[in-house]
Design a protein around this motif. Structure first.
Motif, PDB file in Angstrom:
ATOM      1  N   VAL A 167     125.420 -50.396  45.977  1.00 24.65           N
ATOM      2  CA  VAL A 167     126.233 -51.414  45.039  1.00 24.65           C
ATOM      3  C   VAL A 167     126.530 -50.621  43.672  1.00 24.65           C
ATOM      4  CG1 VAL A 167     125.210 -53.157  43.345  1.00 24.65           C
ATOM      5  CG2 VAL A 167     124.508 -53.276  45.687  1.00 24.65           C
ATOM      6  N   THR A 168     125.865 -49.639  43.415  1.00 25.51           N
ATOM      7  CA  THR A 168     126.366 -48.788  42.227  1.00 25.51           C
ATOM      8  C   THR A 168     127.628 -47.944  42.552  1.00 25.51           C
ATOM      9  OG1 THR A 168     124.784 -47.032  42.689  1.00 25.51           O
ATOM     10  CG2 THR A 168     124.016 -48.760  41.154  1.00 25.51           C
ATOM     11  N   THR A 169     127.722 -47.557  43.711  1.00 28.82           N
ATOM     12  CA  THR A 169     128.912 -46.761  44.200  1.00 28.82           C
ATOM     13  C   THR A 169     129.969 -47.868  44.160  1.00 28.82           C
ATOM     14  OG1 THR A 169     127.539 -45.067  45.491  1.00 28.82           O
ATOM     15  CG2 THR A 169     129.998 -45.291  45.875  1.00 28.82           C
ATOM     16  N   ASP A 170     129.782 -48.975  44.715  1.00 34.34           N
ATOM     17  CA  ASP A 170     130.946 -49.971  44.740  1.00 34.34           C
ATOM     18  C   ASP A 170     131.346 -50.298  43.225  1.00 34.34           C
ATOM     19  OD1 ASP A 170     130.883 -49.819  47.653  1.00 34.34           O
ATOM     20  OD2 ASP A 170     129.659 -51.530  47.801  1.00 34.34           O
ATOM     21  N   ALA A 171     130.356 -50.504  42.184  1.00 35.30           N
ATOM     22  CA  ALA A 171     130.649 -50.840  41.039  1.00 35.30           C
ATOM     23  C   ALA A 171     131.325 -49.758  40.437  1.00 35.30           C
ATOM     24  CB  ALA A 171     129.435 -51.161  40.317  1.00 35.30           C
ATOM     25  N   VAL A 172     131.252 -48.546  40.634  1.00 31.32           N
ATOM     26  CA  VAL A 172     131.853 -47.407  39.972  1.00 31.32           C
ATOM     27  C   VAL A 172     133.282 -47.701  40.378  1.00 31.32           C
ATOM     28  CG1 VAL A 172     132.372 -44.882  40.131  1.00 31.32           C
ATOM     29  CG2 VAL A 172     130.371 -45.968  39.832  1.00 31.32           C
ATOM     30  N   GLN A 173     133.534 -47.844  41.908  1.00 29.36           N
ATOM     31  CA  GLN A 173     134.948 -48.195  42.634  1.00 29.36           C
ATOM     32  C   GLN A 173     135.537 -49.340  41.782  1.00 29.36           C
ATOM     33  OE1 GLN A 173     136.070 -46.004  44.607  1.00 29.36           O
ATOM     34  NE2 GLN A 173     137.935 -47.011  45.381  1.00 29.36           N
ATOM     35  N   LEU A 174     135.037 -50.426  41.677  1.00 32.59           N
ATOM     36  CA  LEU A 174     135.583 -51.610  41.066  1.00 32.59           C
ATOM     37  C   LEU A 174     136.180 -51.413  39.866  1.00 32.59           C
ATOM     38  CD1 LEU A 174     133.156 -54.220  42.683  1.00 32.59           C
ATOM     39  CD2 LEU A 174     135.696 -54.108  42.843  1.00 32.59           C
ATOM     40  N   PHE A 175     135.396 -50.509  38.883  1.00 29.82           N
ATOM     41  CA  PHE A 175     136.073 -50.246  37.758  1.00 29.82           C
ATOM     42  C   PHE A 175     137.118 -49.041  37.582  1.00 29.82           C
ATOM     43  CE2 PHE A 175     132.099 -52.122  36.088  1.00 29.82           C
ATOM     44  CZ  PHE A 175     132.000 -52.164  34.745  1.00 29.82           C
ATOM     45  N   GLY A 176     137.421 -48.309  38.702  1.00 25.82           N
ATOM     46  CA  GLY A 176     138.343 -47.656  38.868  1.00 25.82           C
ATOM     47  C   GLY A 176     138.000 -46.327  38.066  1.00 25.82           C
ATOM     48  N   GLY A 177     139.086 -45.929  37.386  1.00 24.54           N
ATOM     49  CA  GLY A 177     138.913 -44.677  36.727  1.00 24.54           C
ATOM     50  C   GLY A 177     137.891 -44.899  35.545  1.00 24.54           C
ATOM     51  N   ALA A 178     137.972 -45.957  34.930  1.00 18.15           N
ATOM     52  CA  ALA A 178     136.872 -46.280  34.040  1.00 18.15           C
ATOM     53  C   ALA A 178     135.591 -46.016  34.410  1.00 18.15           C
ATOM     54  CB  ALA A 178     137.242 -47.733  33.329  1.00 18.15           C
ATOM     55  N   GLY A 179     135.435 -46.519  35.470  1.00 22.77           N
ATOM     56  CA  GLY A 179     134.077 -46.076  36.162  1.00 22.77           C
ATOM     57  C   GLY A 179     133.508 -44.827  36.321  1.00 22.77           C
ATOM     58  N   TYR A 180     134.455 -44.108  36.331  1.00 18.49           N
ATOM     59  CA  TYR A 180     134.250 -42.605  36.579  1.00 18.49           C
ATOM     60  C   TYR A 180     133.751 -41.847  35.080  1.00 18.49           C
ATOM     61  CZ  TYR A 180     133.895 -38.282  39.195  1.00 18.49           C
ATOM     62  OH  TYR A 180     133.286 -37.053  39.725  1.00 18.49           O
ATOM     63  N   THR A 181     133.987 -42.682  33.982  1.00 14.82           N
ATOM     64  CA  THR A 181     133.696 -42.146  32.702  1.00 14.82           C
ATOM     65  C   THR A 181     132.482 -42.699  32.140  1.00 14.82           C
ATOM     66  OG1 THR A 181     134.721 -43.933  31.425  1.00 14.82           O
ATOM     67  CG2 THR A 181     136.256 -42.324  32.331  1.00 14.82           C
ATOM     68  N   ARG A 182     131.834 -41.925  30.993  1.00 12.53           N
ATOM     69  CA  ARG A 182     130.521 -42.501  30.396  1.00 12.53           C
ATOM     70  C   ARG A 182     130.948 -43.456  29.510  1.00 12.53           C
ATOM     71  NH1 ARG A 182     129.451 -36.670  30.654  1.00 12.53           N
ATOM     72  NH2 ARG A 182     129.723 -36.640  28.478  1.00 12.53           N
ATOM     73  N   ASP A 183     132.164 -44.132  29.258  1.00 12.86           N
ATOM     74  CA  ASP A 183     132.465 -45.315  28.432  1.00 12.86           C
ATOM     75  C   ASP A 183     131.929 -46.556  28.931  1.00 12.86           C
ATOM     76  OD1 ASP A 183     133.797 -43.464  26.665  1.00 12.86           O
ATOM     77  OD2 ASP A 183     135.568 -43.814  27.821  1.00 12.86           O
ATOM     78  N   PHE A 184     131.379 -46.432  30.211  1.00 11.69           N
ATOM     79  CA  PHE A 184     130.959 -47.727  30.957  1.00 11.69           C
ATOM     80  C   PHE A 184     129.781 -47.210  31.579  1.00 11.69           C
ATOM     81  CE2 PHE A 184     135.430 -48.448  30.389  1.00 11.69           C
ATOM     82  CZ  PHE A 184     135.344 -49.711  29.985  1.00 11.69           C
ATOM     83  N   PRO A 185     128.625 -48.424  31.752  1.00 16.88           N
ATOM     84  CA  PRO A 185     127.413 -47.928  32.378  1.00 16.88           C
ATOM     85  C   PRO A 185     127.195 -47.648  33.708  1.00 16.88           C
ATOM     86  CG  PRO A 185     127.452 -50.190  32.055  1.00 16.88           C
ATOM     87  CD  PRO A 185     128.725 -49.764  31.634  1.00 16.88           C
ATOM     88  N   VAL A 186     128.306 -48.034  34.573  1.00 20.17           N
ATOM     89  CA  VAL A 186     127.984 -47.891  35.895  1.00 20.17           C
ATOM     90  C   VAL A 186     127.854 -46.656  36.686  1.00 20.17           C
ATOM     91  CG1 VAL A 186     129.027 -50.189  36.319  1.00 20.17           C
ATOM     92  CG2 VAL A 186     130.555 -48.170  36.157  1.00 20.17           C
ATOM     93  N   GLU A 187     128.643 -45.623  35.821  1.00 22.71           N
ATOM     94  CA  GLU A 187     128.155 -44.181  36.491  1.00 22.71           C
ATOM     95  C   GLU A 187     126.909 -43.792  36.035  1.00 22.71           C
ATOM     96  OE1 GLU A 187     127.922 -40.977  34.651  1.00 22.71           O
ATOM     97  OE2 GLU A 187     127.661 -42.247  32.738  1.00 22.71           O
ATOM     98  N   ARG A 188     126.212 -44.205  35.048  1.00 19.71           N
ATOM     99  CA  ARG A 188     124.831 -43.898  34.890  1.00 19.71           C
ATOM    100  C   ARG A 188     124.008 -44.691  35.899  1.00 19.71           C
ATOM    101  NH1 ARG A 188     121.891 -47.229  31.776  1.00 19.71           N
ATOM    102  NH2 ARG A 188     123.710 -47.939  30.376  1.00 19.71           N
ATOM    103  N   MET A 189     124.285 -45.709  36.038  1.00 26.26           N
ATOM    104  CA  MET A 189     123.631 -46.351  37.174  1.00 26.26           C
ATOM    105  C   MET A 189     123.639 -45.672  38.662  1.00 26.26           C
ATOM    106  SD  MET A 189     124.389 -50.440  35.847  1.00 26.26           S
ATOM    107  CE  MET A 189     123.727 -51.163  34.344  1.00 26.26           C
ATOM    108  N   MET A 190     124.669 -45.424  38.870  1.00 27.65           N
ATOM    109  CA  MET A 190     124.996 -44.735  40.089  1.00 27.65           C
ATOM    110  C   MET A 190     124.135 -43.325  40.253  1.00 27.65           C
ATOM    111  SD  MET A 190     128.485 -43.504  42.146  1.00 27.65           S
ATOM    112  CE  MET A 190     128.703 -42.075  41.020  1.00 27.65           C
ATOM    113  N   ARG A 191     124.145 -42.663  39.096  1.00 26.52           N
ATOM    114  CA  ARG A 191     123.466 -41.307  39.096  1.00 26.52           C
ATOM    115  C   ARG A 191     121.718 -41.685  39.330  1.00 26.52           C
ATOM    116  NH1 ARG A 191     123.346 -39.361  34.515  1.00 26.52           N
ATOM    117  NH2 ARG A 191     124.844 -40.741  33.286  1.00 26.52           N
TER     118      ARG A 191
END
Length: 386
Positions: free
Chosen positions: A336-360
């Motif tokens: 789910v967290t990997t998919d969330a990062v995917q749905l955020f696109g490039g923004a999901g790969y940045t620390r500006d949004f919480p989903v990359e932290r959640m994936m880690r």
């Protein structure tokens, strides 16, 4: 919130709904605002500790006779889930307090319970020391030893991967008391941070849950009173396994909370994000991803609650469902967290949004309290035993 083993799994009692509302409100207002900064600076979430201690959510599982709230196992996983939804590091305060005291609650003497449990209720924290560098999945191969010396026990050895190791006051420690007996020669002890010969090692540099310090523990002729043994000599490994039967669902709950937090963030983002003149949430490919994320999170939640309910009822043979709830929920959290990062696109790969932290953060739920490969071994052996 006294324990109630008779609740209907498919409709939680009103008190559990009220509990969820209270802990969610606390988490959103007093824990979430610090979550990103706690992760960024790899610091202990003192704000969360203060808020949880003040509200009594730091150790809701401790029985009322020791000053705790006596919350049932489902109530406990709800607390952990809701804190995890905003900050996985902070959720390890109530989760590891249960892990670090469950063996004592199950098998400890009344005097030892009275010595330790009120201290946890009043804000001290507990940790669990089972693993060693060469005894991880093969925990029975541990080398830390405990030797009787008069009225004391003397511990020598090293433990690793100890969650909240540098912050805890009490530690449940497994050590070999009779090397000739294998797993039946392991005993469990309660060690205090001020015991002579006890040293906390450096903090690990981790991928996720960076707000929760993970340390080695060193026992250098560490002397503890003789009455700090949990249960009888040689029963420590059984206590360790019993503990995990009761606490693996808490890791499942942590995973569910992480997944829910990522799903909530993904829904909000895809409804707001516009491409080709419309919100990306209206695209069928995105709709299907969100549906699968929600479906799997809900399935994981039900399995975790079911496992906790069975533990609360005092059922035997919890190995399969305990491992299954932890394994399934953690696999779901990672997906789910990997998919969330995917749905955020490039923004999901940045620390500006919480989903990359959640994936880690999600990744560790597949590893600690037994890797998911070990969970599958436990499940298959339970099945084959019938």
């Amino acid at each position: 919130m006294a324990g109630n083993p008779d609740f209907d799994l498919f409709q939680l009692p009103e008190e559990h709904d009220e509990l969820r509302s209270a802990i969610r409100d606390l988490s959103v207002k007093q824990i979430e605002p610090y979550a990103a900064e706690v992760d960024e600076n790899e610091r202990y979430p003192e704000e969360a500790l203060e808020a949880l201690n003040a509200s009594g959510f730091n150790a809701v599982h401790i029985p009322e006779e020791y000053g705790g709230q006596g919350a049932d196992s489902v109530a406990t996983v709800i607390v952990i889930e809701e804190v995890s939804r905003v900050c996985a590091s902070s959720s390890l305060i109530p989760a590891v307090n249960k892990l670090g005291t469950m063996g004592l609650i199950l098998n400890g003497s009344e005097d030892l319970k009275k010595q330790v449990l009120p201290d946890i209720v009043n804000g001290a924290t507990a940790s669990y020391a089972l693993s060693e560098r060469e005894a991880g999945s093969d925990a029975a191969a541990m080398r830390t030893k405990a030797t009787k010396d008069g009225d004391s026990w003397v511990l020598n050895g090293t433990k690793c991967w100890i969650t909240n190791g540098s912050k805890s006051t009490w530690f449940t420690v497994m050590a070999v008391t009779d090397p000739e007996k294998g797993a039946n020669g392991i005993s469990a002890f309660m060690v205090h941070k001020d015991d002579p010969g006890f040293v906390v090692g450096p903090k690990e540099k981790k991928l996720g849950i960076k707000g929760s310090p993970t340390n080695e523990l060193y026992f250098e002729s560490c002397r503890i009173p003789g009455d700090r043994i949990i249960g009888e000599v040689g029963t420590g490994f059984k206590t360790a396994l019993q503990t995990l039967d009761h606490t693996r669902p808490t890791i499942g709950a942590q995973a569910v909370g992480i997944a829910q937090g990522a799903l909530d963030a993904a829904i909000a983002y895809t409804k707001d994000r516009k491409q080709f003149g419309k919100a990306i949430s209206t695209f069928q490919g995105v709709e299907f991803m969100l549906a699968d994320m929600a479906m799997n999170t809900e399935a994981a939640r039900l399995m975790v609650y079911h496992s906790a309910a069975r533990a609360e009822r005092g059922e035997k043979n919890l190995g399969f469902i305990s491992s299954a709830s932890k394994c399934f929920a953690s696999d779901v959290a990672m997906q789910v967290t990997t998919d969330a990062v995917q749905l955020f696109g490039g923004a999901g790969y940045t620390r500006d949004f919480p989903v990359e932290r959640m994936m880690r953060d999600a990744k560790i739920t597949q590893i600690y309290e037994g890797t998911n490969q070990i969970q599958r071994v436990v499940m298959s052996r339970a099945l084959l035993r019938g």
